[in-house]
Design an enzyme around this catalytic site. Structure first.
Site, short mmCIF file in Angstrom:
data_model
loop_
_atom_site.label_atom_id
_atom_site.label_comp_id
_atom_site.label_asym_id
_atom_site.label_seq_id
_atom_site.Cartn_x
_atom_site.Cartn_y
_atom_site.Cartn_z
N GLY A 276 0.50 -1.35 -0.40
CA GLY A 276 -0.29 -0.17 -0.24
C GLY A 276 0.74 1.07 -0.10
CD GLU A 318 0.90 -9.39 1.66
OE1 GLU A 318 1.23 -10.55 1.81
OE2 GLU A 318 -0.15 -8.25 0.96
N PRO A 319 4.76 -4.65 -0.99
CG PRO A 319 6.69 -3.83 -1.22
CD PRO A 319 5.58 -5.01 -0.92
N GLY A 320 3.04 -3.70 -4.19
CA GLY A 320 3.12 -3.50 -6.30
C GLY A 320 3.03 -2.57 -6.53
NE ARG A 321 -0.76 2.26 -5.68
CZ ARG A 321 -2.25 2.14 -6.00
NH1 ARG A 321 -2.21 3.02 -7.47
NH2 ARG A 321 -2.71 1.42 -5.06
CE1 TYR A 362 -9.76 2.49 -6.79
CE2 TYR A 362 -8.03 2.16 -8.56
CZ TYR A 362 -8.95 1.62 -7.91
OH TYR A 362 -8.99 -0.18 -7.60
CB CYS A 389 -18.50 5.01 -26.28
SG CYS A 389 -18.33 5.88 -28.01
CD GLU A 390 -18.61 5.22 -19.59
OE1 GLU A 390 -18.14 4.08 -20.70
OE2 GLU A 390 -17.74 5.44 -18.45
CE1 TYR A 419 -3.23 -3.74 -8.25
CE2 TYR A 419 -1.90 -1.62 -7.13
CZ TYR A 419 -2.28 -2.73 -7.23
OH TYR A 419 -1.87 -3.76 -6.08
N1 LLP Z 1 -0.85 -7.05 -0.29
C1 LLP Z 1 -3.02 -6.67 0.05
C2 LLP Z 1 -3.05 -8.05 0.93
C3 LLP Z 1 -3.72 -6.22 -1.00
O1 LLP Z 1 -4.73 -6.36 -0.67
C4 LLP Z 1 -2.80 -5.82 -1.99
C5 LLP Z 1 -3.32 -4.92 -2.71
C6 LLP Z 1 -1.53 -5.62 -2.03
C7 LLP Z 1 -0.64 -6.13 -0.84
C8 LLP Z 1 -0.38 -4.25 -3.01
O2 LLP Z 1 -0.63 -2.85 -2.85
P1 LLP Z 1 0.00 -1.60 -3.50
O3 LLP Z 1 1.38 -1.97 -2.63
O4 LLP Z 1 0.11 -2.10 -4.51
O5 LLP Z 1 -0.79 -0.62 -3.07
N2 LLP Z 1 -6.47 -1.08 -8.32
C9 LLP Z 1 -6.17 -0.45 -7.29
C10 LLP Z 1 -5.54 -1.09 -6.05
C11 LLP Z 1 -5.77 -2.11 -5.21
C12 LLP Z 1 -4.91 -3.16 -4.03
C13 LLP Z 1 -5.24 -4.00 -3.93
N3 LLP Z 1 -4.63 -5.03 -2.95
C14 LLP Z 1 -5.71 0.99 -7.57
O6 LLP Z 1 -5.29 1.06 -9.26
O7 LLP Z 1 -5.22 2.10 -6.51
#
Ligand code: LLP
Length: 461
Positions: A276, A318-321, A362, A389-390, A419
């Site tokens: 997050g 758990e970083p993704g973004r 969002y 078309c929106e 994402y």
């Molecule tokens: N761990 C868990 C359990 C999660 O549910 C998530 C994201 C992450 C890690 C990774 O979060 P990050 O570091 O990437 O922020 N579609 C939305 C974000 C949804 C996130 C869902 N879970 C967006 O585009 O902002």
């Protein structure tokens, strides 16, 4: 008359951008923390990434396309791994997953968080070690759980009493003892969009801490003795800048850990604080570095452990973004420029909400720059929109572009690694763009462009 000439340069349209943005040079400037690390504007004014000129990439791969800076991606992996030394860094695959990225993640020593059978399949297909995979989800199907058990994934994060029963039963039958974490809803109101906040009480994820369900879940697992309860898990939401949310979460989860120890004499060895961590989408965003995050998170974990007389558990994040988001920009071509007299200038590109739904979903903010040339024209406040078309098909709500932006210009939008491709759709039967990795002067397609034939192949009626 263009909108900026009508005196709408700042404020009038609700834009709260930087007051310094006044000159043509400002519009050409690349604010470093918004762009992948190897991106720069070259002598002829166009961008390059990984040492490759943007016009060459556009000519070879077409637009729209996502360009991934592999050096940047690896750098961010390393930053997290070294800042959180001693912890397990899981890359959240939901942000963007394909085999090439899985291989990078593995080479850089990360773990991998998957949340569906599909993500698990990509990881396994790329040869990722199953024991380094964590499996999430509030409604994992029987078939997904059985694939996870058969593959031997390292951690399953259990999310409901139904799932505990289901997994216990399945494990008993197979004579397996999977390692699990209990997903705890800690009751933190994270400061982010409500759709991506996940730790307030009223929601589908996890076991409530305040209501006692989290404690019951842990004791049920210990009582049955089939699943190997390794620790607790908390994820408070996504795109979060204020670290106090993680601190409150860590404190509450460790209090629960102490409660479990007091009741059952079991001291859980692991603690996963989720992902997050926010990134910069515009010049207004000021994210913490992995080093700062690690310092604050480690400090709170250590002090709460001391207060509760707990041994410091092995930490996971758990970083993704924060890993893949800034490593990518989307390249579009401008098709039309429309001045809606005195209101706004709309710059339409050849993609839109099908390759980036985040603005519509969002109300997310993005930035953009004309990528194929340097302009000496005055800045003009514009809205970048897609071809769908929106009317909500907005890519960048407000951005200063040079007033001479025109059809045929290349336009790059940074911060689209997370994402965007992973949430892309085929709305209006628009094929999804490719992902192209660039490094050391060479480029390669890692996810190919979808074709109309791909779409028609599904249509078997
Ligand atoms: N761990 C868990 C359990 C999660 O549910 C998530 C994201 C992450 C890690 C990774 O979060 P990050 O570091 O990437 O922020 N579609 C939305 C974000 C949804 C996130 C869902 N879970 C967006 O585009 O902002």
């Amino acid at each position: 008359m263009r909108a900026h000439e009508a005196g709408a340069l700042h404020g009038d349209l609700g834009y709260r951008g930087p007051a310094w943005l006044r000159t043509p040079e400002d519009v050409n400037a690349l604010v470093p923390h918004l762009w992948p690390r190897t991106v720069r504007r070259t002598g002829n004014g166009s961008l390059e990434i990984g040492g490759v000129a943007i016009e060459d990439l556009a000519a070879e791969y077409g637009t729209p396309a996502y360009f991934l800076d592999e050096e940047d991606l690896r750098g961010r992996c390393r930053d997290f791994v070294s800042a959180f030394a001693g912890a397990d860094v899981y890359y959240a695959g939901k942000s963007f997953l394909c085999k090439a990225v899985v291989r990078v993640i593995e080479e850089e020593g990360l773990f991998l968080d998957v949340c569906s059978g599909g993500e698990l399949a990509v990881a396994l297909k790329a040869g990722f070690p199953p024991e380094r995979i964590g499996f999430h989800g509030n409604n994992k199907s029987v078939s997904e759980l059985s694939r996870a058990l058969d593959a031997g994934v390292g951690r399953i994060v259990v999310d409901s009493f139904d799932e505990i029963s289901r997994l216990t039963e399945m494990s008993r039958k197979r004579n397996k003892r999977p390692s699990v974490l209990v997903r705890v809803t800690v009751g933190v109101e994270a400061h982010t969009h409500e759709f991506i906040a996940t730790a307030h009480e009223d929601q589908k994820f996890g076991f409530s801490l305040a209501g006692g369900a989290a404690f019951q879940a842990a004791t049920k697992i210990l009582d049955e003795g089939v699943l190997d309860l390794r620790g607790l898990h908390s994820h408070i939401g996504s795109q979060i800048f204020d670290t106090s949310g993680f601190e409150v979460a860590a404190k509450r989860v460790l209090e629960l850990q102490a409660q479990i120890r007091d009741a059952r004499g079991v001291e859980l060895a692991e603690l996963d604080l989720g992902g997050g961590f926010g990134i910069a989408y515009t010049t207004q965003d000021d994210p913490s570095s992995p080093g700062d995050l690690a310092k604050r998170i480690n400090k709170i974990v250590e002090s709460e452990c001391e207060i509760n007389s707990l041994r410091v558990p092995r930490l996971s994040i758990e970083p993704g973004r924060a890993i893949v988001g800034p490593a990518v920009f989307t390249l579009y071509e401008v098709g039309t420029v429309k001045d809606v007299d005195g209101i706004r200038t709309y710059v339409s590109v050849d993609g839109g909400m099908s390759d980036n739904i985040r603005t519509a979903l969002y109300d997310a903010s993005y930035s953009a720059t004309v990528a194929g040339r340097r302009s000496v024209a005055e800045p003009m406040l514009a809205r970048v929109v897609g071809k769908h078309c929106e009317s909500g098909d907005i890519v960048v709500k407000d951005e200063f572009l040079p007033a001479d932006v025109q059809p045929g210009d290349l336009l790059a939008v940074p911060g689209t690694g997370a994402y965007c491709r992973s949430m892309a759709s085929n709305y209006n039967h628009v094929p999804r763009p490719p992902v192209v990795a660039v490094r050391d002067g060479a480029s390669r397609v890692i996810v190919r462009r979808e074709t109309e034939d791909d779409l028609l192949a599904l249509d078997v009626g």
